[in-house]
Design an enzyme around this catalytic site. Structure first.
Site, short mmCIF file in Angstrom:
data_model
loop_
_atom_site.label_atom_id
_atom_site.label_comp_id
_atom_site.label_asym_id
_atom_site.label_seq_id
_atom_site.Cartn_x
_atom_site.Cartn_y
_atom_site.Cartn_z
N GLY A 1 30.90 17.22 64.41
CA GLY A 1 30.70 16.50 63.16
C GLY A 1 29.32 15.91 63.05
NE ARG B 1 67.02 22.89 20.61
CZ ARG B 1 66.29 22.21 19.72
NH1 ARG B 1 65.27 22.79 19.13
NH2 ARG B 1 66.57 20.95 19.43
CE1 TYR C 1 29.59 20.42 64.75
CE2 TYR C 1 31.32 22.03 64.35
CZ TYR C 1 30.90 20.72 64.40
OH TYR C 1 31.77 19.71 64.10
CG ASN D 1 36.88 22.99 62.41
OD1 ASN D 1 35.96 23.75 62.27
ND2 ASN D 1 37.07 21.95 61.63
CG HIS E 1 40.49 14.42 66.65
ND1 HIS E 1 40.46 13.84 65.39
CD2 HIS E 1 39.29 15.05 66.81
CE1 HIS E 1 39.30 14.12 64.82
NE2 HIS E 1 38.57 14.84 65.65
#
Length: 519
Positions: A72, A291, A65, A207, A95
């Site tokens: 993708g 408090r 892959y 990735n 990208h």
């Protein structure tokens, strides 16, 4: 109290597959320590072994892959052998569509360190030259200009990390020696050859969870310091408002065994003189923001160790896809790029920090109000006589603190529940971890502004209280810090703009200039 100077060290942060801490990333981000790629033969051989296995698999027509297929949803597209070498460069090219602010130099160094840490695990099938190129960027402080927006936090921080990949190859712009310059120019000046990516190296760089993890490391350090600072500020506010220090009694807190909450109460006991019984004129019980301060800050204190574990596990993980098993010679397709743990940590951290901002905001509202501050002047103004009528003390500071707190609280909507389906429904469940980390940093920024204003109030309020009550004395560490604040901030008698002093204090907080509850 002397300012805390950066702890510069010649001891490098070594990237060799060994475990790193978020402090290692923080030190690199501030250039307090240098980066060094491991030189041990076993480490170098492991890296080379994974790359060699990929080469052999390609030669044998293996299907991998993102190497012999598209990315993708395009996994079904086979890449012709003659084009395989071009594919990684196409990945970072398409990208290149980030937006928003650029990551700061500190954030960018952290990103480079975090990606180098992951690739050094030896499961990414990259060559040693890629790791060396990342090391050189850190060594020479060549910082890719990385837009902060554009990642959904699964399939990794693809778009922001594409800017890292491009710079390694001599493309896009960098920040170097105080200027924005083309990456190709800077690499040439430094004698660094642009990288030619091997078949899986574009995917290996992009990735993964490096951006969200880097931001998480920096966020954790800032939150941990704010926790201790908020405790010190609470002690100042108890003292200034003549509060009841016995609310933090050790036996009382032994009855509710949250370790972080007990730690906050112990710090308050160390800061406040509690060996005297409460005076008759004191309220038997202070309002909740005083408090219950250990119960609010204690949530952050108890969450920090857990969030550290999540962040450091991610930092020390191989989180790209597919992973390459160099020993078993297998290609392992999975989803380690998914940033769910960082998303959860950042959503939780911003919630706990915003609650601390809200606590301090409530404390200031009491401190400036003469109905609740037990004898101090309205708005902590030190002006007296006829001129008191035209002076306003910290009136505007309280308004600004309220605004910053409201914005911090608004930012606590969890990002991780807003998963989107993207990329043709291949990335159909995503983490939003990078958005959560950016949200967390914004909450921290706002809370640091609140804390800075509270330091002005602490300087003013304690001084005014000590004019009324000579016995209002803090513990030694708190007294030293008040003296430091007096040296930094003139007493506010006549109205003046406080923004310069505020910004100076914000910077001091981010530099962690005060040593706070080190034990």
């Amino acid at each position: 109290m002397s300012p805390r100077s950066p702890q510069l060290s010649d001891t490098p942060v070594r990237f060799d597959g060994g475990r790193l801490t978020l402090e290692d990333v923080g030190a690199l981000s501030r250039r307090e320590r240098p980066a060094e790629l491991g030189t041990a033969p076993a480490f170098r051989q492991r890296i080379a072994k994974g790359a060699a296995f990929l080469d052999r698999l390609l030669a044998e027509d293996g299907v991998i892959y993102g190497v012999t297929t598209g990315y993708g949803d395009s996994v079904t597209v086979s890449i012709p052998p003659a084009l395989i070498a071009e594919l990684p460069h196409h990945l970072y090219t398409y990208h290149g569509i980030g937006a928003g602010r650029f990551l700061t130099p500190e954030e960018t160094r952290a990103v480079l360190a975090t990606r180098l840490a992951s690739l050094s695990q030896g499961f990414s099938g990259v060559g040693v030259p890629l790791l060396t190129q990342l090391e050189l960027l850190l060594k020479h402080d060549v910082l890719p200009l990385i837009p902060a927006e554009g990642s959904v936090g699964a399939s990794g921080d693809l778009t922001p990390l594409s800017y890292v990949a491009a710079v390694l190859c001599g493309e896009r712009d960098v920040w170097h020696r105080g200027e924005r310059k083309p990456a190709a120019q800077v690499l040439k000046e430094l004698g660094i050859a642009p990288l030619k990516l091997r078949p899986k190296e574009g995917l290996a760089i992009m990735n993964g969870t490096a951006v969200m993890t880097a931001l998480a490391c920096l966020a954790w350090e800032r939150a941990e310091y704010l926790s201790r600072l908020a405790t010190r500020l609470t002690a100042f506010n108890v003292l200034a408002s003549a509060g009841n220090a016995h609310h933090f009694d050790e036996t009382l807190f032994a009855a509710k065994p949250h370790a972080g909450q007990q730690r906050v109460a112990a710090r308050l006991r160390a800061d406040l003189v509690t060996d005297r019984p409460p005076r008759n004129e004191q309220r038997l019980q202070d309002r909740y923001s005083l408090r219950c301060a250990p119960h609010v800050i204690g949530v952050l204190e108890d969450a920090l160790p857990y969030f550290r574990t999540l962040i450091e596990n991610e930092l020390n993980s191989a989180n790209d896809n597919p992973l390459i098993d160099p020993d078993g010679e297998r290609v392992l397709h999975g989803g380690h790029f998914y940033g769910g743990h960082i998303a959860f940590a950042m959503d939780g951290l911003k919630n706990a920090v915003a609650n601390v901002a809200d606590l301090l905001d409530r404390q200031l509202a009491l401190l400036v109000d003469p109905r609740f501050n037990h004898g101090l002047p309205a708005n902590l103004s030190a002006s007296t006589g006829a001129r008191a009528a035209i002076n306003h003390g910290l009136k505007a500071a309280q308004i600004s603190v309220s605004a910053w707190t409201a914005e911090a609280l608004k930012q606590t909507m969890p990002a991780s529940v807003f998963s989107r389906s993207t990329e043709c429904h291949n990335q159909d469940k995503v983490s939003m971890g990078t958005i959560a980390a950016r949200d967390c940093l914004r909450v921290l920024e706002l809370t640091e502004q609140v804390a800075a204003a509270m330091l002005i109030a602490a300087r003013q309020g304690v001084t005014l209280r000590q004019r009324l009550d000579a016995d209002a004395k803090p513990g030694p560490a708190m007294a030293a810090m008040h003296a430091d604040l007096e040296a930094r901030i003139p007493l506010l008698v006549e109205d003046r703009a406080l923004d310069g002093e505020l910004q100076g204090l914000i910077t001091a907080i981010r530099r962690r200039e005060w040593r706070l509850h080190e034990a």
